[in-house]
Scaffold this motif. Structure first.
Motif, mmCIF file in Angstrom:
data_model
loop_
_atom_site.group_PDB
_atom_site.id
_atom_site.type_symbol
_atom_site.label_atom_id
_atom_site.label_comp_id
_atom_site.label_asym_id
_atom_site.label_seq_id
_atom_site.Cartn_x
_atom_site.Cartn_y
_atom_site.Cartn_z
ATOM 1 N N LEU A 1 0.943 -1.053 0.139
ATOM 2 C CA LEU A 1 0.074 -0.038 -0.105
ATOM 3 C C LEU A 1 1.200 1.294 0.140
ATOM 4 O O LEU A 1 0.169 2.864 -0.180
ATOM 5 C CB LEU A 1 -0.796 0.344 1.338
ATOM 6 C CG LEU A 1 -2.164 -1.233 1.278
ATOM 7 C CD1 LEU A 1 -2.576 -1.005 2.402
ATOM 8 C CD2 LEU A 1 -2.624 -0.553 -0.165
ATOM 9 N N ILE A 2 2.045 1.575 0.504
ATOM 10 C CA ILE A 2 2.719 2.583 1.062
ATOM 11 C C ILE A 2 3.222 3.033 -1.086
ATOM 12 O O ILE A 2 3.241 4.431 -0.509
ATOM 13 C CB ILE A 2 4.004 2.272 1.094
ATOM 14 C CG1 ILE A 2 4.177 2.027 2.982
ATOM 15 C CG2 ILE A 2 4.916 3.425 1.006
ATOM 16 C CD1 ILE A 2 5.128 1.335 3.844
ATOM 17 N N PRO A 3 3.892 2.464 -1.875
ATOM 18 C CA PRO A 3 3.640 3.480 -2.782
ATOM 19 C C PRO A 3 2.331 3.332 -4.166
ATOM 20 O O PRO A 3 2.366 4.917 -4.339
ATOM 21 C CB PRO A 3 4.165 1.679 -3.656
ATOM 22 C CG PRO A 3 4.631 0.631 -2.812
ATOM 23 C CD PRO A 3 3.716 0.657 -1.882
ATOM 24 N N PHE B 1 1.822 6.609 -1.535
ATOM 25 C CA PHE B 1 2.817 7.955 -0.876
ATOM 26 C C PHE B 1 3.623 7.903 -2.405
ATOM 27 O O PHE B 1 4.682 9.008 -2.869
ATOM 28 C CB PHE B 1 4.267 7.222 -0.708
ATOM 29 C CG PHE B 1 3.541 7.580 1.149
ATOM 30 C CD1 PHE B 1 3.671 8.623 1.546
ATOM 31 C CD2 PHE B 1 3.331 6.020 1.494
ATOM 32 C CE1 PHE B 1 3.144 8.741 2.916
ATOM 33 C CE2 PHE B 1 2.458 6.299 2.879
ATOM 34 C CZ PHE B 1 2.639 7.576 3.496
ATOM 35 N N GLY B 2 3.065 7.095 -3.827
ATOM 36 C CA GLY B 2 3.938 7.336 -5.014
ATOM 37 C C GLY B 2 5.684 6.689 -5.089
ATOM 38 O O GLY B 2 5.930 6.058 -3.652
ATOM 39 N N LYS B 3 6.197 6.370 -6.124
ATOM 40 C CA LYS B 3 7.628 4.940 -6.144
ATOM 41 C C LYS B 3 8.441 5.406 -5.471
ATOM 42 O O LYS B 3 8.951 5.057 -4.879
ATOM 43 C CB LYS B 3 7.649 4.724 -7.258
ATOM 44 C CG LYS B 3 9.357 4.596 -7.497
ATOM 45 C CD LYS B 3 9.503 4.173 -9.113
ATOM 46 C CE LYS B 3 10.481 3.371 -9.547
ATOM 47 N NZ LYS B 3 10.590 3.267 -10.974
ATOM 48 N N VAL C 1 11.528 5.760 0.164
ATOM 49 C CA VAL C 1 11.308 5.580 2.093
ATOM 50 C C VAL C 1 10.797 5.848 2.645
ATOM 51 O O VAL C 1 11.439 5.446 3.982
ATOM 52 C CB VAL C 1 11.723 7.532 1.624
ATOM 53 C CG1 VAL C 1 12.236 8.405 3.297
ATOM 54 C CG2 VAL C 1 12.538 8.282 0.095
ATOM 55 N N VAL C 2 9.184 5.604 3.055
ATOM 56 C CA VAL C 2 8.314 5.395 3.973
ATOM 57 C C VAL C 2 9.011 3.607 4.203
ATOM 58 O O VAL C 2 8.455 3.586 5.245
ATOM 59 C CB VAL C 2 7.472 5.796 3.504
ATOM 60 C CG1 VAL C 2 6.048 5.082 4.243
ATOM 61 C CG2 VAL C 2 6.791 7.135 3.648
#
Length: 366
Positions: free
Chosen positions: A75-77, A80-82, A87-88
């Motif tokens: 879910l993070i990408p 937050f985008g690629k 980073v996250v």
């Protein structure tokens, strides 16, 4: 075919996985920490911490129900985008690695102090990483089976503690709320941090076979952990005097030291040996999700190469640097602060954002 079908967990494995992750270092030091803040009223703080952890856990499950086939790493990408997502994801991996390293370092320190005082830390690190690699390389299903096995193997430990009943003084617990509610609320901080481990539901939800029992399972896991914390804390408060208990770094070990049988002495050594299995059920999940996250970041389905590199780094780090007790305490504090954000604050913010988004769409699901 489901992306994570090969590593699916049963409901019991899911329960014992989360419960095992929670019952770690906190059991050894919790009675002292609670006594320092709230005296013998600290057991009330455990109940408050259990409520907070259960609410946060249910929020996490409620969030993940919207994305049944995805872990937090998937879910993070999306959110937050690629590049920012990388980073996250790296921060998530660092959090899991910090948790694993903190438990390993504390475990090595306890063994050094209590059993093998002349053994170098790096030797204990080598002895730790070998079985760790053997279990973690098997994947999440193996970890779930391992957590279930360790739960059954250690069921005798709470029962043996009842041996100190004849030597307990229950008047130590009275009067209740002798100093009011403020010390109790102050001590709650240490209890809600001891329940950390439920935040791994962000990873575990898509692996669960019967997802309709995810909420029930995580409540049961939190409740099992609460009963263990309550059990050892109340017995420690009843056995040690309110002033005496604050003098021990690990009062749980001192409690086991006084238990003796005619056919067996130093049962605390046996307890500590079995307790290392308990510690492993905390270490291994964080270790696995560290390399799971890093392997997903580079698009690899095989986590074993990353795991092997991490094991080498642990041994080299233990050889080059031996943390002091103060260092270990600082590590635990950093883990606690980051865990507070990841386990309690982020789920609340995320859930509120979902509710606001739903209201903005007129209450429609989506």
């Amino acid at each position: 075919m489901k992306k994570y079908a090969f590593n699916e967990l049963t409901v019991l494995q899911y329960v014992f996985f989360i419960h095992g992750t929670q019952v770690g270092i906190g059991v050894l030091s919790m009675p002292r920490e609670l006594a320092e803040e709230a005296g013998t009223d600290g057991w009330i703080s455990i109940l408050i911490g259990w409520v907070c952890a259960t609410v946060a856990s249910l929020l996490i499950v409620n969030i993940m129900k919207r994305y049944p086939g995805k872990t937090i790493v998937d879910l993070i990408p999306v959110f937050f985008g690629k590049w920012l997502g990388m980073v996250v994801s790296a921060l998530v991996a660092c959090y899991c690695a910090l948790a694993a390293m903190t438990v390993i370092a504390n475990g090595i320190g306890i063994v050094n102090v209590w059993i093998l005082s002349q053994t170098p830390g790096y030797v204990l690190a080598i002895l730790t990483v070998i079985p760790t690699y053997m279990v973690v390389q098997g994947g999440l299903r193996v970890l779930g089976r391992y957590a279930e096995l360790i739960f059954y193997l250690t069921l005798w430990m709470p029962i043996v503690v009842f041996s100190i009943l004849p030597y307990s003084n229950w008047l130590h617990l009275l009067p209740v709320l002798k100093d009011g509610w403020m010390p109790v609320f102050s001590a709650t901080k240490s209890t809600i941090l001891s329940f950390l481990g439920f935040e791994l539901a962000f990873f575990l939800y898509p692996f669960l076979q019967r997802k309709q029992y995810a909420s029930l399972g995580i409540v049961v896991a939190n409740t099992l952990s609460m009963l263990i914390f309550m059990h050892i804390t109340v017995f420690s408060f009843s056995f040690f005097s309110p002033d005496e208990i604050t003098q021990y770094t690990w009062p749980t070990l001192n409690l086991w030291k006084v238990i003796e049988y005619r056919f067996l002495e130093r049962i605390d050594i046996i307890f500590l040996a079995f307790y290392l299995f308990f510690l492993s059920t905390t270490t291994l999940p964080y270790m696995y999700f560290t390399v799971f996250t890093t392997s997903q970041m580079v698009g690899s389905a095989d986590h074993r190469k990353h795991l092997f590199i991490l094991m080498i780094l642990i041994v080299v780090g233990a050889w080059l640097y031996t943390p002091t007790f103060i260092d270990l305490k600082k590590w635990s504090e950093v883990w606690s602060m980051t865990g507070m954000v990841g386990g309690y604050i982020i789920p609340v913010i995320w859930w509120l954002a979902i509710q606001l988004f739903r209201r903005g769409k007129g209450g429609q699901k989506g």
